[in-house]
Design a protein around this motif. Structure first.
Motif, PDB file in Angstrom:
ATOM      1  N   GLU A   1       0.824  -1.204   0.000  1.00 22.91           N
ATOM      2  CA  GLU A   1       0.000   0.000   0.000  1.00 22.91           C
ATOM      3  C   GLU A   1       0.860   1.256   0.000  1.00 22.91           C
ATOM      4  O   GLU A   1       0.574   2.225  -0.710  1.00 22.91           O
ATOM      5  CB  GLU A   1      -0.924   0.005   1.221  1.00 22.91           C
ATOM      6  N   GLY A   2       1.954   1.238   0.752  1.00 22.13           N
ATOM      7  CA  GLY A   2       2.782   2.425   0.869  1.00 22.13           C
ATOM      8  C   GLY A   2       3.705   2.660  -0.306  1.00 22.13           C
ATOM      9  O   GLY A   2       4.011   3.814  -0.645  1.00 22.13           O
ATOM     10  N   LEU A   3       4.173   1.584  -0.958  1.00 20.80           N
ATOM     11  CA  LEU A   3       5.131   1.720  -2.059  1.00 20.80           C
ATOM     12  C   LEU A   3       4.463   1.753  -3.434  1.00 20.80           C
ATOM     13  O   LEU A   3       5.078   2.178  -4.407  1.00 20.80           O
ATOM     14  CB  LEU A   3       6.148   0.568  -2.018  1.00 20.80           C
ATOM     15  N   GLY A   4       3.225   1.296  -3.506  1.00 13.27           N
ATOM     16  CA  GLY A   4       2.533   1.288  -4.779  1.00 13.27           C
ATOM     17  C   GLY A   4       2.915   0.094  -5.636  1.00 13.27           C
ATOM     18  O   GLY A   4       3.807  -0.698  -5.314  1.00 13.27           O
ATOM     19  N   ASP A   5       2.253  -0.018  -6.776  1.00 17.09           N
ATOM     20  CA  ASP A   5       2.437  -1.172  -7.653  1.00 17.09           C
ATOM     21  C   ASP A   5       3.765  -1.164  -8.391  1.00 17.09           C
ATOM     22  O   ASP A   5       4.188  -2.195  -8.921  1.00 17.09           O
ATOM     23  CB  ASP A   5       1.298  -1.236  -8.678  1.00 17.09           C
ATOM     24  N   GLU A   6       4.444  -0.012  -8.448  1.00 14.93           N
ATOM     25  CA  GLU A   6       5.686   0.062  -9.212  1.00 14.93           C
ATOM     26  C   GLU A   6       6.855  -0.618  -8.490  1.00 14.93           C
ATOM     27  O   GLU A   6       7.876  -0.944  -9.117  1.00 14.93           O
ATOM     28  CB  GLU A   6       6.061   1.512  -9.526  1.00 14.93           C
ATOM     29  N   ALA A   7       6.752  -0.837  -7.200  1.00 14.08           N
ATOM     30  CA  ALA A   7       7.831  -1.487  -6.450  1.00 14.08           C
ATOM     31  C   ALA A   7       7.692  -3.007  -6.556  1.00 14.08           C
ATOM     32  O   ALA A   7       6.592  -3.546  -6.500  1.00 14.08           O
ATOM     33  CB  ALA A   7       7.789  -1.066  -4.988  1.00 14.08           C
ATOM     34  N   GLU A   8       8.836  -3.693  -6.700  1.00 12.68           N
ATOM     35  CA  GLU A   8       8.830  -5.155  -6.672  1.00 12.68           C
ATOM     36  C   GLU A   8       9.069  -5.613  -5.234  1.00 12.68           C
ATOM     37  O   GLU A   8       9.997  -5.155  -4.563  1.00 12.68           O
ATOM     38  CB  GLU A   8       9.912  -5.740  -7.574  1.00 12.68           C
ATOM     39  N   LEU A   9       8.242  -6.546  -4.765  1.00 10.78           N
ATOM     40  CA  LEU A   9       8.359  -7.099  -3.425  1.00 10.78           C
ATOM     41  C   LEU A   9       8.468  -8.615  -3.497  1.00 10.78           C
ATOM     42  O   LEU A   9       7.717  -9.248  -4.251  1.00 10.78           O
ATOM     43  CB  LEU A   9       7.139  -6.741  -2.569  1.00 10.78           C
ATOM     44  N   TYR A  10       9.403  -9.191  -2.752  1.00  9.49           N
ATOM     45  CA  TYR A  10       9.458 -10.643  -2.636  1.00  9.49           C
ATOM     46  C   TYR A  10       9.881 -11.013  -1.222  1.00  9.49           C
ATOM     47  O   TYR A  10      10.339 -10.164  -0.443  1.00  9.49           O
ATOM     48  CB  TYR A  10      10.363 -11.274  -3.689  1.00  9.49           C
ATOM     49  N   LEU A  11       9.714 -12.285  -0.856  1.00  3.91           N
ATOM     50  CA  LEU A  11       9.844 -12.735   0.526  1.00  3.91           C
ATOM     51  C   LEU A  11      10.983 -13.736   0.689  1.00  3.91           C
ATOM     52  O   LEU A  11      11.275 -14.517  -0.215  1.00  3.91           O
ATOM     53  CB  LEU A  11       8.544 -13.401   0.999  1.00  3.91           C
ATOM     54  N   ASP A  12      11.590 -13.713   1.880  1.00  2.00           N
ATOM     55  CA  ASP A  12      12.607 -14.696   2.245  1.00  2.00           C
ATOM     56  C   ASP A  12      12.359 -15.112   3.692  1.00  2.00           C
ATOM     57  O   ASP A  12      12.551 -14.332   4.617  1.00  2.00           O
ATOM     58  CB  ASP A  12      14.010 -14.100   2.092  1.00  2.00           C
ATOM     59  N   ALA A  13      11.938 -16.374   3.882  1.00  3.08           N
ATOM     60  CA  ALA A  13      11.599 -16.854   5.217  1.00  3.08           C
ATOM     61  C   ALA A  13      12.769 -17.521   5.921  1.00  3.08           C
ATOM     62  O   ALA A  13      12.639 -17.889   7.094  1.00  3.08           O
ATOM     63  CB  ALA A  13      10.418 -17.827   5.146  1.00  3.08           C
ATOM     64  N   ASN A  14      13.885 -17.729   5.243  1.00  2.32           N
ATOM     65  CA  ASN A  14      15.057 -18.349   5.879  1.00  2.32           C
ATOM     66  C   ASN A  14      14.693 -19.614   6.666  1.00  2.32           C
ATOM     67  O   ASN A  14      15.154 -19.818   7.780  1.00  2.32           O
ATOM     68  CB  ASN A  14      15.783 -17.361   6.796  1.00  2.32           C
ATOM     69  N   ARG A  15      13.801 -20.424   6.103  1.00  6.08           N
ATOM     70  CA  ARG A  15      13.391 -21.704   6.682  1.00  6.08           C
ATOM     71  C   ARG A  15      12.600 -21.531   7.977  1.00  6.08           C
ATOM     72  O   ARG A  15      12.509 -22.441   8.790  1.00  6.08           O
ATOM     73  CB  ARG A  15      14.610 -22.610   6.947  1.00  6.08           C
ATOM     74  N   GLY A  16      12.003 -20.345   8.161  1.00  2.00           N
ATOM     75  CA  GLY A  16      11.355 -20.037   9.428  1.00  2.00           C
ATOM     76  C   GLY A  16       9.972 -20.625   9.611  1.00  2.00           C
ATOM     77  O   GLY A  16       9.465 -20.663  10.733  1.00  2.00           O
ATOM     78  N   TRP A  17       9.322 -21.056   8.517  1.00  4.82           N
ATOM     79  CA  TRP A  17       7.982 -21.601   8.609  1.00  4.82           C
ATOM     80  C   TRP A  17       7.974 -23.095   8.301  1.00  4.82           C
ATOM     81  O   TRP A  17       8.974 -23.653   7.861  1.00  4.82           O
ATOM     82  CB  TRP A  17       7.061 -20.919   7.584  1.00  4.82           C
ATOM     83  N   THR A  18       6.818 -23.714   8.496  1.00  6.53           N
ATOM     84  CA  THR A  18       6.548 -25.009   7.887  1.00  6.53           C
ATOM     85  C   THR A  18       5.971 -24.740   6.499  1.00  6.53           C
ATOM     86  O   THR A  18       5.587 -23.598   6.181  1.00  6.53           O
ATOM     87  CB  THR A  18       5.533 -25.818   8.708  1.00  6.53           C
ATOM     88  N   ALA A  19       5.876 -25.781   5.695  1.00  7.94           N
ATOM     89  CA  ALA A  19       5.305 -25.610   4.358  1.00  7.94           C
ATOM     90  C   ALA A  19       3.848 -25.154   4.450  1.00  7.94           C
ATOM     91  O   ALA A  19       3.399 -24.308   3.655  1.00  7.94           O
ATOM     92  CB  ALA A  19       5.416 -26.910   3.567  1.00  7.94           C
ATOM     93  N   ASN A  20       3.110 -25.676   5.407  1.00  8.21           N
ATOM     94  CA  ASN A  20       1.703 -25.279   5.561  1.00  8.21           C
ATOM     95  C   ASN A  20       1.576 -23.816   5.983  1.00  8.21           C
ATOM     96  O   ASN A  20       0.672 -23.104   5.534  1.00  8.21           O
ATOM     97  CB  ASN A  20       1.006 -26.183   6.578  1.00  8.21           C
ATOM     98  N   GLU A  21       2.464 -23.371   6.858  1.00 11.96           N
ATOM     99  CA  GLU A  21       2.448 -21.962   7.246  1.00 11.96           C
ATOM    100  C   GLU A  21       2.763 -21.065   6.060  1.00 11.96           C
ATOM    101  O   GLU A  21       2.148 -20.002   5.874  1.00 11.96           O
ATOM    102  CB  GLU A  21       3.442 -21.725   8.381  1.00 11.96           C
ATOM    103  N   ALA A  22       3.723 -21.476   5.246  1.00 18.78           N
ATOM    104  CA  ALA A  22       4.064 -20.700   4.049  1.00 18.78           C
ATOM    105  C   ALA A  22       2.867 -20.602   3.115  1.00 18.78           C
ATOM    106  O   ALA A  22       2.608 -19.535   2.527  1.00 18.78           O
ATOM    107  CB  ALA A  22       5.247 -21.344   3.335  1.00 18.78           C
ATOM    108  N   TRP A  23       2.123 -21.706   2.986  1.00 19.64           N
ATOM    109  CA  TRP A  23       0.945 -21.691   2.115  1.00 19.64           C
ATOM    110  C   TRP A  23      -0.116 -20.748   2.663  1.00 19.64           C
ATOM    111  O   TRP A  23      -0.786 -20.039   1.904  1.00 19.64           O
ATOM    112  CB  TRP A  23       0.385 -23.098   1.961  1.00 19.64           C
ATOM    113  N   GLU A  24      -0.262 -20.700   3.983  1.00 21.45           N
ATOM    114  CA  GLU A  24      -1.213 -19.783   4.595  1.00 21.45           C
ATOM    115  C   GLU A  24      -0.836 -18.332   4.295  1.00 21.45           C
ATOM    116  O   GLU A  24      -1.701 -17.496   4.007  1.00 21.45           O
ATOM    117  CB  GLU A  24      -1.271 -20.020   6.104  1.00 21.45           C
ATOM    118  N   VAL A  25       0.454 -17.999   4.348  1.00 24.22           N
ATOM    119  CA  VAL A  25       0.903 -16.639   4.042  1.00 24.22           C
ATOM    120  C   VAL A  25       0.642 -16.314   2.571  1.00 24.22           C
ATOM    121  O   VAL A  25       0.215 -15.204   2.230  1.00 24.22           O
ATOM    122  CB  VAL A  25       2.397 -16.474   4.385  1.00 24.22           C
ATOM    123  N   LEU A  26       0.881 -17.272   1.688  1.00 25.25           N
ATOM    124  CA  LEU A  26       0.610 -17.038   0.267  1.00 25.25           C
ATOM    125  C   LEU A  26      -0.871 -16.744   0.038  1.00 25.25           C
ATOM    126  O   LEU A  26      -1.226 -15.863  -0.759  1.00 25.25           O
ATOM    127  CB  LEU A  26       1.047 -18.246  -0.565  1.00 25.25           C
TER     128      LEU A  26
END
Length: 367
Positions: free
Chosen positions: A180-205
């Motif tokens: 919301e703050g950066l707008g659509d022109e900014a690219e955003l991606y995530l790095d969990a560093n193995r911090g979640w389970t696969a199911n938790e990652a799916w919930e975030v997605l």
């Protein structure tokens, strides 16, 4: 031109603030400067950044394995005898950062001996790399303020958000606030560093669907083989292997088994030689690559830029090049500049990392 001596100099430079992420936090850059000396006076330079909580290598272990094991076997080889040198290093498993630094120092010496920038020897595709800035564990509004500041000051428009926290709502909120703050022109991606389970990652997605996130790096431990494969199959965005793919063999295993469908290349742990092998696997299989950061100094950042700019595939995405801005100082004689959201290669023989000897004397830990 033969190798006559190899130095592994431990040094420590504090960060301006703690860097926090799912796999740990750091307060000081306890690194090792590696120098390969030759009989014609050419000296190749590289930086080795330990990540003990990720790979098990420490500052002390890197110094010991280079000076006590690798150097006695490698001294006497010619700097062009890279395959023979790697055969020697390969007899010892793991120790990827130590091996990577030696390899980069060799390439640096080769470039200096030939009077050519290493990025040209590696491929010469481009002359710069766009910058991705990493955002660590902070409240969402603070992350937004930092991203906006880096956008205004350095022209950066790509941001990697460190996630993997519990409750998941902390990271989900940060994603929404940043978009919301950066707008659509900014690219955003995530790095969990193995911090979640696969199911938790799916919930975030699911909870961030529609925000235009482009990548999800190391959402869970690769040892969760079956659940991670299901996540990769279901994920609407590429799942990037990082800590799980330090070698070419690891990368091929994870890509072919479905453990990831994109790869993060870090020259700090692969050097240039194995990084080219990993890149070849990725281009052959048609998967995306990113240029990652191992909390690199400016010396290490120049190595990342040299490799990333040298190849078309690694030049497509922004590389993680701004962590050095979190350091209180650096060893580089001529500091790196981020201009219009990118870092340019050094048009000088080798990698272009000239060391400030006074600063090295100030921060080294072995005297």
């Amino acid at each position: 031109m033969n190798i006559t001596r190899i130095e592994a100099i431990p040094y420590a430079i504090p960060y301006t603030h703690p860097l926090r992420f799912a796999s740990g936090e750091v307060h000081t850059a306890d690194h090792v400067l590696v120098r390969v000396h030759t009989d014609e006076g050419v000296v190749g330079v590289a930086d080795a950044p330990p990540r003990p909580y990720t790979y098990g290598e420490t500052q002390r272990s890197i110094v010991e394995v280079i000076t006590g094991l690798f150097a006695p076997q490698v001294v006497g080889f010619g700097i062009l005898d890279r395959e023979r040198i790697h055969a020697v290093l390969g007899r010892t498993i793991h120790n990827q950062v130590a091996k990577g630094a030696l390899d980069i120092a060799l390439w640096d010496a080769i470039g200096k001996s030939l009077g050519q920038p290493v990025h040209r020897l590696l491929g010469g595709y481009g002359d710069h790399l766009r910058v991705s800035h990493m955002l660590g564990f902070r409240p969402a509004q603070e992350l937004l303020a930092e991203a906006q500041r880096f956008g205004a000051e350095y022209g950066i428009t790509t941001f990697k958000l460190k996630v993997g926290r519990r409750p998941l709502a902390l990271d989900i909120e940060a994603c929404h606030v940043l978009r919301e703050g950066l707008g659509d022109e900014a690219e955003l991606y995530l790095d969990a560093n193995r911090g979640w389970t696969a199911n938790e990652a799916w919930e975030v997605l699911r909870a961030t669907d529609g925000l235009g996130l482009t990548l999800l790096e190391e959402p869970c431990d690769a040892h969760e083989a079956m659940s991670r494969r299901r996540l990769v199959e279901k994920s609407p965005i590429p799942v990037v292997g990082d800590e799980s793919v330090p070698t070419a063999g690891d990368a091929s295993r994870e890509l072919l088994s479905g453990g990831c469908n994109a790869i993060c290349i870090k020259t700090a742990r692969s050097g240039f030689t194995e990084a080219r092998e990993i890149l070849g696997l990725c281009t052959g299989l048609g998967v995306d690559v990113t240029m990652g950061n191992q909390i690199d100094t400016q010396v290490g950042t120049l190595a990342t830029v040299a490799f990333g700019a040298a190849h078309e595939a690694t030049g497509r995405r922004a590389g993680e090049l701004s962590n050095f801005l979190d350091m209180a100082d650096d060893l580089l004689a001529e500091p790196i500049s981020i201009v219009d959201g990118r870092v340019s290669v050094r048009d000088a023989p080798g990698v272009g990392a000239e060391i400030d000897e006074e600063k090295l004397a100030r921060y080294r830990q072995d005297r």
